[in-house]
Design an enzyme around this catalytic site. Structure first.
Site, PDB file in Angstrom:
ATOM      1  N   ASP A  54       0.806  -1.218   0.000  1.00  0.00           N
ATOM      2  CA  ASP A  54       0.000   0.000   0.000  1.00  0.00           C
ATOM      3  C   ASP A  54       0.843   1.273   0.000  1.00  0.00           C
ATOM      4  O   ASP A  54       1.897   1.343   0.646  1.00  0.00           O
ATOM      5  CB  ASP A  54      -0.898  -0.021   1.239  1.00  0.00           C
ATOM      6  CG  ASP A  54      -2.043   0.959   1.163  1.00  0.00           C
ATOM      7  OD1 ASP A  54      -2.559   1.187   0.057  1.00  0.00           O
ATOM      8  OD2 ASP A  54      -2.430   1.492   2.224  1.00  0.00           O
TER       9      ASP A  54
ATOM     10  N   HIS B  62      -7.079  10.220   5.996  1.00  0.00           N
ATOM     11  CA  HIS B  62      -6.255   9.229   6.684  1.00  0.00           C
ATOM     12  C   HIS B  62      -6.099   9.577   8.165  1.00  0.00           C
ATOM     13  O   HIS B  62      -6.156  10.749   8.560  1.00  0.00           O
ATOM     14  CB  HIS B  62      -4.862   9.173   6.049  1.00  0.00           C
ATOM     15  CG  HIS B  62      -4.839   8.547   4.693  1.00  0.00           C
ATOM     16  ND1 HIS B  62      -4.501   9.243   3.563  1.00  0.00           N
ATOM     17  CD2 HIS B  62      -5.125   7.288   4.283  1.00  0.00           C
ATOM     18  CE1 HIS B  62      -4.566   8.438   2.518  1.00  0.00           C
ATOM     19  NE2 HIS B  62      -4.954   7.250   2.924  1.00  0.00           N
TER      20      HIS B  62
ATOM     21  N   HIS C 159     -10.102   5.295   0.722  1.00  0.00           N
ATOM     22  CA  HIS C 159      -9.061   5.362   1.737  1.00  0.00           C
ATOM     23  C   HIS C 159      -9.595   6.121   2.946  1.00  0.00           C
ATOM     24  O   HIS C 159     -10.600   6.814   2.873  1.00  0.00           O
ATOM     25  CB  HIS C 159      -7.834   6.080   1.184  1.00  0.00           C
ATOM     26  CG  HIS C 159      -7.063   5.283   0.180  1.00  0.00           C
ATOM     27  ND1 HIS C 159      -5.749   5.559  -0.131  1.00  0.00           N
ATOM     28  CD2 HIS C 159      -7.409   4.230  -0.592  1.00  0.00           C
ATOM     29  CE1 HIS C 159      -5.315   4.705  -1.045  1.00  0.00           C
ATOM     30  NE2 HIS C 159      -6.315   3.893  -1.352  1.00  0.00           N
TER      31      HIS C 159
END
Length: 286
Positions: free
Chosen positions: A84, A183, A210
Site C-alpha cells: 500500500d 487518513h 481510503h
C-alpha cells in the site's frame, strides 16, 4: 488456502456491487487479528502492508510479508496481500517476490502530468509482473498553477473528468477517490460526498475508499452501494488495540508479560475487523 490475487477479490466484489475490506497491518498481531476477524465473519479480506509500515520495520519488507503470506495460506477464508501507498520504485519492484498480488502506487504528491507519467510506467511494469495496480489522483484542486492537494486533505475532491482521463492514460486497475474521508482519523465524523461518488461510479475501474476509519457505518454502507469496491482501514485497528492495552495495563500495573497485553490487543482488533466486515456486508444484503 493459497493466497488469492487481490484483483480477483475486488473484481468479484465490484460485479456484485459489494466491497472487500482491506486492513493495514504493522505487526504479527495485526495479521492474526485481521484473519481471525475475517474467519469469524466468513468473508474474504485483504492484508495491506504500507511503505510506512516497511519503514517502521527497519526498511525490510520480507519479514512482515513472509509472516502475512504464511498466515494467509493457513486461513479458512480467501486472503489477498496488497502493498500500500508505495512511493519508492525500489520497494515496488520487491512486491512480486515477496508474495504480493497487488500494489497501490502513490505518485499523488506530483503534478498531474508527472503523476500520470510515473503511474503509467508503474502500471506497465506491474502488469508485466502479473500485479493488479491501484493509484490515486493527487492534483485535486491543484489546477491553474496552484500546488497539488493531498488527495485526502480537507476539501479535496476527485474531479470525474480528470479521473476518467487519468484512468485511461495510466491503465490502472482501480482508483482511490477523494470524496471526504481522511487518513488517520480517530473519530468517525467524516462526511462523504455521495453525489460525487455517484458520478465517479461511471468510471471503468473499481473505486477504492481510503481513510475509512473515520467514516460512520451508515455512510460506509451507502458508499458501497454507490460503487466503492475496496474499503481501506488502518487507524481503527490501532485505536482498538491501543485502547484494549491501555485498559489492561491500567487494571494490572504490575503486568510485564507482553503476551498478556498483546493478546487482549489482538482480540480487540479481531472484533473490530469482524464488525467492519459486518457493516460492509449490509450493502449487499449480507
Amino acid at each position: 488456502m493459497p493466497l488469492v490475487p487481490t484483483g480477483e477479490l475486488i473484481t468479484r466484489a465490484a460485479a456484485a456491487r459489494a466491497a472487500v475490506a482491506a486492513f493495514n497491518v504493522i505487526t504479527l498481531e495485526h495479521i492474526e487479528a485481521v484473519i481471525a476477524g475475517a474467519e469469524t465473519a466468513g468473508s474474504p479480506v485483504v492484508l495491506q502492508v504500507s511503505e510506512n509500515a516497511v519503514k517502521f520495520r527497519y526498511g525490510r519488507l520480507l519479514p512482515l510479508a513472509r509472516a502475512a503470506v504464511t498466515a494467509a495460506e493457513r486461513a479458512a477464508v480467501p486472503v489477498g496481500l496488497h502493498l500500500d501507498h508505495v512511493q519508492s520504485d525500489d520497494l515496488l519492484r520487491q512486491a512480486p517476490d515477496a508474495g504480493f498480488g497487488s500494489v497501490m502506487y502513490d505518485a499523488a504528491r506530483l503534478s498531474y502530468a508527472d503523476n500520470l507519467a510515473a503511474t503509467r510506467a508503474a502500471a506497465d511494469w506491474a502488469h508485466a509482473q502479473g500485479l493488479w495496480i491501484e493509484a490515486e489522483l493527487g492534483e485535486i484542486g491543484g489546477k491553474d498553477g496552484r500546488p497539488p492537494l493531498d488527495a485526502h486533505a480537507p476539501g479535496a475532491r476527485t474531479d470525474p473528468d480528470r479521473a476518467r482521463d487519468f484512468v485511461a492514460g495510466t491503465g490502472v486497475d482501480a482508483l482511490a477517490v477523494a470524496i471526504g474521508s481522511a487518513h488517520a482519523m480517530t473519530s468517525r465524523t467524516a462526511v462523504l460526498d455521495h453525489a460525487l461518488l455517484t458520478r465517479l461510479s461511471a468510471l471503468s475501474v473499481p473505486l477504492v475508499l481510503h481513510g475509512s476509519s473515520g467514516v460512520p457505518d451508515e455512510q460506509l454502507v451507502a458508499a458501497v452501494g454507490e460503487g466503492i469496491a475496496k474499503v481501506n482501514v488502518g487507524t481503527a485497528l490501532n485505536v482498538a488495540m491501543t485502547g484494549a492495552i491501555r485498559e489492561f495495563l491500567a487494571a494490572r500495573p504490575e503486568a510485564v508479560d507482553s503476551r498478556a497485553y498483546l493478546g487482549v490487543g489482538r482480540e480487540a482488533m479481531a472484533r473490530e475487523v469482524g464488525r467492519i466486515i459486518g457493516v460492509l456486508s449490509r450493502a449487499d444484503g449480507g
